[in-house]
Motif scaffolding. Structure first.
Motif, PDB file in Angstrom:
ATOM      1  N   MET A  52      20.209  35.967   9.996  1.00 27.73           N
ATOM      2  CA  MET A  52      19.596  37.241  10.339  1.00 27.73           C
ATOM      3  C   MET A  52      20.501  38.376   9.865  1.00 27.73           C
ATOM      4  O   MET A  52      21.675  38.430  10.241  1.00 27.73           O
ATOM      5  N   VAL A  53      19.960  39.261   9.060  1.00 29.08           N
ATOM      6  CA  VAL A  53      20.714  40.402   8.545  1.00 29.08           C
ATOM      7  C   VAL A  53      20.422  41.623   9.408  1.00 29.08           C
ATOM      8  O   VAL A  53      19.260  41.950   9.663  1.00 29.08           O
ATOM      9  N   LYS A  54      21.466  42.289   9.848  1.00 35.07           N
ATOM     10  CA  LYS A  54      21.320  43.440  10.742  1.00 35.07           C
ATOM     11  C   LYS A  54      20.675  44.615  10.007  1.00 35.07           C
ATOM     12  O   LYS A  54      21.092  45.007   8.925  1.00 35.07           O
ATOM     13  N   GLN A  55      19.623  45.167  10.622  1.00 33.88           N
ATOM     14  CA  GLN A  55      18.919  46.330  10.082  1.00 33.88           C
ATOM     15  C   GLN A  55      19.263  47.604  10.847  1.00 33.88           C
ATOM     16  O   GLN A  55      19.537  48.638  10.248  1.00 33.88           O
ATOM     17  N   PHE A  56      19.215  47.532  12.170  1.00 33.71           N
ATOM     18  CA  PHE A  56      19.534  48.667  13.035  1.00 33.71           C
ATOM     19  C   PHE A  56      20.352  48.160  14.220  1.00 33.71           C
ATOM     20  O   PHE A  56      20.233  46.996  14.608  1.00 33.71           O
TER      21      PHE A  56
END
Length: 264
Positions: free
Chosen positions: A74-78
């Motif tokens: 999971m790549v952090k967006q906010f």
């Protein structure tokens, strides 16, 4: 020292291996290892993708054998965290047990032939050089709901709320039951792909500020809007009176394993 966290985890799995979610979660409790990665100076997510793609292959072998429920990146967006540089992405291992089971030697041999130890040592080396592990948490997934067609590829965004009780002595079972019913309605209406509630197991301490988490896989962020249904709104307000959101993170599913289709 930090890279030893991932190495120790790998040894638990096989002598090698690396919401909160999986493609589907059994009725019994499951466990999620959240592994937080910080990109090395000069590295980007694009540099990390080949490394994590290889971990996906290793973990897919364990999923195929029923040793794991799932793995995903999971790549952090906010994030509400003011320290935006704390970490860059998270890999998650969902297991049916508190420990982690890795793929069998035979399955690993299918991936790497007779060079399993050499290839895994190289993968660990590239992992440390690209995105070292800076933190690991183990969560007990105490309750979860998922739509019949849920999959990270269909609901590619996940909202994770890290929570604490406003009153440490409060009986929150009724609040959780109402929240579950409300989320079930939203899943039925296809506004959510799923919902889960988890309790932090290791490491757990008051300095962390949170001890619970909810996760909501969604296809878009409209799920954050105030629900029009008064019953859903009431459940949401009840939950907010019981739990405080200490931190909210929004992630994008980047890579993930797939659970084998059950034989008919």
């Amino acid at each position: 020292m930090k890279h030893l966290l991932r190495t120790a985890l790998l040894l638990i799995c096989l002598a090698v291996i690396a919401p909160i979610f999986a493609q589907s979660v059994p009725a019994t409790k499951t466990y999620t290892y959240l592994i937080f990665h910080k990109l090395a100076p000069g590295k980007t997510i694009q540099d990390a993708l080949p490394v994590e793609k290889e971990w996906k292959t290793v973990n897919q072998a364990a999923v195929d054998e029923g040793k794991l429920i799932g793995w995903h990146m999971m790549v952090k967006q906010f994030s509400s965290n003011p320290n935006t540089s704390e970490y860059d992405y998270v890999t998650c291992i969902v297991s049916p047990n508190m420990g982690i089971g890795g793929a069998s030697p035979a399955a690993m041999a299918k991936i790497y032939g007779d060079s399993v130890q050499v290839r895994m040592a190289d993968l660990n080396r590239r992992d440390r050089l690209t995105a070292p592990v800076v933190k690991i948490e183990i969560w007990e997934n105490t309750d979860a709901l998922f739509g019949p067609d849920f999959g990270p590829g269909k609901t590619n965004t996940v909202i994770v709320d890290f929570l604490k009780l406003r009153d440490p002595l409060a009986d929150w079972s009724g609040t959780l039951a109402a929240q579950k019913q409300a989320r079930a309605t939203q899943i039925g209406d296809k506004k959510l792909g799923g919902w889960s509630f988890s309790t932090l197991m290791v490491p757990n301490g008051t300095e962390k500020g949170y001890g619970f988490a909810t996760a909501r896989p969604v296809s878009n962020l409209n799920a954050l809007a105030e629900p029009a249904d008064p019953k859903l709104a009431a459940a949401q307000k009840q939950f907010a009176r019981t739990f405080e959101v200490v931190r909210q993170e929004v992630f994008r599913f980047e890579q993930y394993t797939v659970r084998p289709t059950a034989a008919k």
